[in-house]
Design a protein around this motif. Structure first.
Motif, PDB file in Angstrom:
ATOM      1  N   GLN A  34       0.830  -1.208   0.000  1.00 36.96           N
ATOM      2  CA  GLN A  34       0.000   0.000   0.000  1.00 36.96           C
ATOM      3  C   GLN A  34       0.864   1.258   0.000  1.00 36.96           C
ATOM      4  O   GLN A  34       0.526   2.261  -0.634  1.00 36.96           O
ATOM      5  CB  GLN A  34      -0.928  -0.001   1.214  1.00 36.96           C
ATOM      6  CG  GLN A  34      -2.054  -1.019   1.125  1.00 36.96           C
ATOM      7  CD  GLN A  34      -2.883  -1.059   2.398  1.00 36.96           C
ATOM      8  OE1 GLN A  34      -2.526  -0.465   3.417  1.00 36.96           O
ATOM      9  NE2 GLN A  34      -3.991  -1.774   2.355  1.00 36.96           N
ATOM     10  N   LYS A  35       1.991   1.206   0.712  1.00 40.30           N
ATOM     11  CA  LYS A  35       2.892   2.354   0.744  1.00 40.30           C
ATOM     12  C   LYS A  35       3.477   2.631  -0.640  1.00 40.30           C
ATOM     13  O   LYS A  35       3.617   3.791  -1.044  1.00 40.30           O
ATOM     14  CB  LYS A  35       4.014   2.116   1.758  1.00 40.30           C
ATOM     15  CG  LYS A  35       3.564   2.180   3.209  1.00 40.30           C
ATOM     16  CD  LYS A  35       4.737   1.987   4.154  1.00 40.30           C
ATOM     17  CE  LYS A  35       4.293   2.094   5.605  1.00 40.30           C
ATOM     18  NZ  LYS A  35       5.430   1.956   6.543  1.00 40.30           N
ATOM     19  N   ALA A  38       0.818   4.359  -2.626  1.00 39.64           N
ATOM     20  CA  ALA A  38       0.625   5.742  -2.198  1.00 39.64           C
ATOM     21  C   ALA A  38       1.738   6.646  -2.722  1.00 39.64           C
ATOM     22  O   ALA A  38       1.484   7.778  -3.160  1.00 39.64           O
ATOM     23  CB  ALA A  38       0.559   5.810  -0.674  1.00 39.64           C
ATOM     24  N   GLN A  41       1.271   7.169  -6.441  1.00 39.49           N
ATOM     25  CA  GLN A  41       0.124   8.053  -6.666  1.00 39.49           C
ATOM     26  C   GLN A  41       0.489   9.503  -6.373  1.00 39.49           C
ATOM     27  O   GLN A  41       0.092  10.421  -7.102  1.00 39.49           O
ATOM     28  CB  GLN A  41      -1.046   7.621  -5.786  1.00 39.49           C
ATOM     29  CG  GLN A  41      -2.344   8.382  -6.062  1.00 39.49           C
ATOM     30  CD  GLN A  41      -2.942   8.032  -7.408  1.00 39.49           C
ATOM     31  OE1 GLN A  41      -3.215   6.871  -7.690  1.00 39.49           O
ATOM     32  NE2 GLN A  41      -3.142   9.041  -8.253  1.00 39.49           N
ATOM     33  N   GLY A 156       2.465   9.880   5.731  1.00 41.20           N
ATOM     34  CA  GLY A 156       1.391   9.970   4.753  1.00 41.20           C
ATOM     35  C   GLY A 156       0.926  11.388   4.509  1.00 41.20           C
ATOM     36  O   GLY A 156       0.161  11.637   3.579  1.00 41.20           O
ATOM     37  N   TYR A 212      -2.109  10.616   2.414  1.00 42.22           N
ATOM     38  CA  TYR A 212      -2.128   9.409   1.593  1.00 42.22           C
ATOM     39  C   TYR A 212      -2.308   8.208   2.513  1.00 42.22           C
ATOM     40  O   TYR A 212      -1.427   7.858   3.290  1.00 42.22           O
ATOM     41  CB  TYR A 212      -0.848   9.314   0.758  1.00 42.22           C
ATOM     42  CG  TYR A 212      -0.889  10.257  -0.423  1.00 42.22           C
ATOM     43  CD1 TYR A 212      -1.219   9.803  -1.690  1.00 42.22           C
ATOM     44  CD2 TYR A 212      -0.661  11.617  -0.253  1.00 42.22           C
ATOM     45  CE1 TYR A 212      -1.291  10.672  -2.771  1.00 42.22           C
ATOM     46  CE2 TYR A 212      -0.735  12.497  -1.326  1.00 42.22           C
ATOM     47  CZ  TYR A 212      -1.049  12.014  -2.579  1.00 42.22           C
ATOM     48  OH  TYR A 212      -1.135  12.878  -3.640  1.00 42.22           O
ATOM     49  N   GLN A 213      -3.487   7.607   2.428  1.00 43.04           N
ATOM     50  CA  GLN A 213      -3.942   6.617   3.392  1.00 43.04           C
ATOM     51  C   GLN A 213      -3.042   5.393   3.469  1.00 43.04           C
ATOM     52  O   GLN A 213      -2.924   4.769   4.507  1.00 43.04           O
ATOM     53  CB  GLN A 213      -5.372   6.177   3.038  1.00 43.04           C
ATOM     54  CG  GLN A 213      -6.095   5.445   4.149  1.00 43.04           C
ATOM     55  CD  GLN A 213      -6.387   6.337   5.348  1.00 43.04           C
ATOM     56  OE1 GLN A 213      -6.673   7.520   5.178  1.00 43.04           O
ATOM     57  NE2 GLN A 213      -6.301   5.795   6.541  1.00 43.04           N
ATOM     58  N   GLY A 214      -2.383   5.054   2.367  1.00 47.22           N
ATOM     59  CA  GLY A 214      -1.585   3.833   2.360  1.00 47.22           C
ATOM     60  C   GLY A 214      -0.339   3.898   3.207  1.00 47.22           C
ATOM     61  O   GLY A 214       0.265   2.876   3.497  1.00 47.22           O
TER      62      GLY A 214
END
Length: 218
Positions: A34-35, A38, A41, A156, A212-214
């Protein structure tokens, strides 16, 4: 050591998709994947005019710096409105870096329009409060332990710093902390203007703050 293969598909926009095949000595967990998503993105959000060819250079450099057990990357960039994809297989290589008083700077990519860097701040060190008159900066905090203007910063958190906006970071933790930084244009050393102050700066805030949620503390 045996190599594991992991796959990650990132949909950046309706017309752009990135596929990663990672070969590594230790598997990444779901949070680490996920990081990655993020961080990629964030890069796309801040420099949406980035080309597929540039992505093929930036992403491997970013991941090799962040994951020392990563051996190779097979990356495919798919501009869905075009008839062809861009693909490259990258082996681990030496990434150019600079030593600074606060730690090190990994130089992930530079051209005349922008530069992308990892600012690695050693435990107990600081990036002094400063501003730029020629550059604007976009920064994504990747690790815990950093403070700005006396306030803790959550991993994040991303900040947009226009020209003339004062900013800086303190790492008061016992571990290194890293910031993913985009400079537009690429970093200009003489444009790093130190601002001396002894008290918290009033009315200092970035032009834009996102989360960034990840990217979270594991």
């Amino acid at each position: 050591m045996p190599l594991y293969e992991q796959y990650l598909e990132i949909n950046l926009a309706s017309d752009l998709q990135i596929e990663l095949k990672l070969s590594l000595t230790n598997k990444l967990n779901s949070t680490q994947l996920q990081k990655i998503q993020a961080q990629v993105q964030f890069l796309y959000d801040r420099i949406c005019e980035i080309s597929a060819t540039e992505f093929l250079r930036i992403i491997p450099n970013l991941l090799f710096c962040r994951f020392k057990w990563l051996d190779s990357i097979d990356i495919t960039v798919k501009p869905l409105l075009l008839e062809y994809n861009h693909n490259i297989i990258c082996q681990r290589s030496i990434i150019e870096y600079e030593t600074q008083p606060f730690g090190t700077v990994d130089i992930l990519f530079e051209n005349e329009k922008f530069g992308i860097y990892l600012l690695n701040i050693k435990a107990g060190e600081s990036i002094p409060t400063h501003m730029h008159l020629q550059m604007e900066e976009h920064e994504l905090v990747l690790d815990e332990g950093l403070m700005f203007n006396g306030e803790n910063i959550e991993p994040g958190s991303s900040f947009d710093w226009p020209k003339g906006m004062v900013h800086g970071y303190d790492n008061l933790s016992a571990l290194p902390a890293t910031i993913l930084c985009i400079d537009r244009p690429k970093f200009i050393p003489e444009d790093e203007i130190i601002v001396n102050h002894t008290n918290p700066l009033e009315s200092v805030a970035p032009a834009n703050i996102n989360y960034y949620q990840g990217i979270s503390v594991t």
